[in-house]
Design a protein around this motif. Sequence first.
Motif, PDB file in Angstrom:
ATOM      1  N   THR A  72       3.870  -5.395   3.264  1.00  0.00           N
ATOM      2  CA  THR A  72       3.049  -5.090   2.095  1.00  0.00           C
ATOM      3  C   THR A  72       2.561  -6.377   1.434  1.00  0.00           C
ATOM      4  O   THR A  72       3.068  -7.463   1.718  1.00  0.00           O
ATOM      5  CB  THR A  72       3.853  -4.275   1.073  1.00  0.00           C
ATOM      6  N   GLY A  73       1.602  -6.235   0.557  1.00  0.00           N
ATOM      7  CA  GLY A  73       1.136  -7.340  -0.276  1.00  0.00           C
ATOM      8  C   GLY A  73       0.789  -8.605   0.489  1.00  0.00           C
ATOM      9  O   GLY A  73       0.158  -8.569   1.542  1.00  0.00           O
ATOM     10  N   GLN A  77      -0.403  -9.597   7.304  1.00  0.00           N
ATOM     11  CA  GLN A  77      -1.223 -10.605   7.979  1.00  0.00           C
ATOM     12  C   GLN A  77      -2.696 -10.212   8.068  1.00  0.00           C
ATOM     13  O   GLN A  77      -3.517 -11.025   8.475  1.00  0.00           O
ATOM     14  CB  GLN A  77      -0.663 -10.870   9.371  1.00  0.00           C
ATOM     15  N   CYS A  78      -3.022  -8.966   7.725  1.00  0.00           N
ATOM     16  CA  CYS A  78      -4.419  -8.526   7.751  1.00  0.00           C
ATOM     17  C   CYS A  78      -4.552  -7.285   6.863  1.00  0.00           C
ATOM     18  O   CYS A  78      -3.553  -6.668   6.486  1.00  0.00           O
ATOM     19  CB  CYS A  78      -4.870  -8.209   9.185  1.00  0.00           C
ATOM     20  N   ALA A  79      -5.775  -6.926   6.562  1.00  0.00           N
ATOM     21  CA  ALA A  79      -6.031  -5.767   5.705  1.00  0.00           C
ATOM     22  C   ALA A  79      -5.542  -4.475   6.346  1.00  0.00           C
ATOM     23  O   ALA A  79      -5.025  -3.581   5.659  1.00  0.00           O
ATOM     24  CB  ALA A  79      -7.516  -5.666   5.377  1.00  0.00           C
ATOM     25  N   ALA A  80      -5.677  -4.370   7.670  1.00  0.00           N
ATOM     26  CA  ALA A  80      -5.236  -3.160   8.363  1.00  0.00           C
ATOM     27  C   ALA A  80      -3.722  -2.982   8.229  1.00  0.00           C
ATOM     28  O   ALA A  80      -3.242  -1.863   8.052  1.00  0.00           O
ATOM     29  CB  ALA A  80      -5.637  -3.213   9.840  1.00  0.00           C
ATOM     30  N   LYS A  84      -1.794   0.120   6.432  1.00  0.00           N
ATOM     31  CA  LYS A  84      -0.785   0.890   7.173  1.00  0.00           C
ATOM     32  C   LYS A  84       0.560   0.846   6.429  1.00  0.00           C
ATOM     33  O   LYS A  84       1.318   1.821   6.434  1.00  0.00           O
ATOM     34  CB  LYS A  84      -0.643   0.349   8.592  1.00  0.00           C
ATOM     35  N   ALA A  85       0.850  -0.270   5.763  1.00  0.00           N
ATOM     36  CA  ALA A  85       2.080  -0.382   4.970  1.00  0.00           C
ATOM     37  C   ALA A  85       2.086   0.623   3.825  1.00  0.00           C
ATOM     38  O   ALA A  85       3.106   1.265   3.551  1.00  0.00           O
ATOM     39  CB  ALA A  85       2.239  -1.805   4.435  1.00  0.00           C
ATOM     40  N   CYS A 160      -0.999  -6.383  13.166  1.00  0.00           N
ATOM     41  CA  CYS A 160      -2.451  -6.596  13.209  1.00  0.00           C
ATOM     42  C   CYS A 160      -2.964  -6.462  14.643  1.00  0.00           C
ATOM     43  O   CYS A 160      -3.998  -5.826  14.866  1.00  0.00           O
ATOM     44  CB  CYS A 160      -2.806  -7.961  12.627  1.00  0.00           C
ATOM     45  N   ASP A 161      -2.256  -7.049  15.622  1.00  0.00           N
ATOM     46  CA  ASP A 161      -2.658  -6.909  17.029  1.00  0.00           C
ATOM     47  C   ASP A 161      -2.682  -5.443  17.424  1.00  0.00           C
ATOM     48  O   ASP A 161      -3.623  -4.970  18.050  1.00  0.00           O
ATOM     49  CB  ASP A 161      -1.693  -7.655  17.961  1.00  0.00           C
ATOM     50  N   CYS A 162      -1.639  -4.741  17.074  1.00  0.00           N
ATOM     51  CA  CYS A 162      -1.523  -3.333  17.450  1.00  0.00           C
ATOM     52  C   CYS A 162      -2.633  -2.501  16.822  1.00  0.00           C
ATOM     53  O   CYS A 162      -3.279  -1.708  17.496  1.00  0.00           O
ATOM     54  CB  CYS A 162      -0.165  -2.801  17.037  1.00  0.00           C
ATOM     55  N   LEU A 163      -2.876  -2.703  15.538  1.00  0.00           N
ATOM     56  CA  LEU A 163      -3.870  -1.901  14.827  1.00  0.00           C
ATOM     57  C   LEU A 163      -5.294  -2.262  15.220  1.00  0.00           C
ATOM     58  O   LEU A 163      -6.165  -1.401  15.264  1.00  0.00           O
ATOM     59  CB  LEU A 163      -3.675  -2.046  13.318  1.00  0.00           C
TER      60      LEU A 163
END
Length: 174
Positions: A72-73, A77-80, A84-85, A160-163
């Motif tokens: 979170t917050g 590492q990325c907006a996605a 998701k958090a 981030c990689d996964c999303l």
Amino acid sequence: MRTFVIAATLVVAAMAGRVPSASAGEHPPGCFSMLLVNVIDGDTVYGYVDTSDPEVAIRVKLRIVGIDTPETGGRAQCAAERSKAAEAKLFLERQLEEGLARPVRGLARACNIASDKYGGRRLGKLEVYNNHRWVDLGALMISKGLAFPYDGGKRGRSWCDCLDDGRCPKGYQG
């Protein structure tokens, strides 16, 4: 303020011997009723774990063992990942909704509580009593795509990689 009111209510009710129990039956060895106060993030909750003494509950920040949810917050590492958090936290809150709204012994339990590598919190399996059975929230969150399986070691692929490209860790079913 809400935390204080809930904690005070629990202590008064426990001392009076009037903490009702859900019809969840006896807990297996290593499992203890948990009186929930709040959800910190997708894999961490705060509350009180009952002990065998009806007048004693231990305050605990419990990280759900076996899963890793998005950060979170500023730790995201990325907006996605941040999005998701928020989804993972909301899902966990909804699963624990009854226990959070009406902190009653028997609606949630923590099992196999152990020390965490980070001070100030514990690791444990978190279960909720729903539809006359105990539900493992870690396994449920993995099945819903809100958590990766995690054994406490190196994390591997990032959220981030996964999303972003769908390259998720083995076992991830989201």
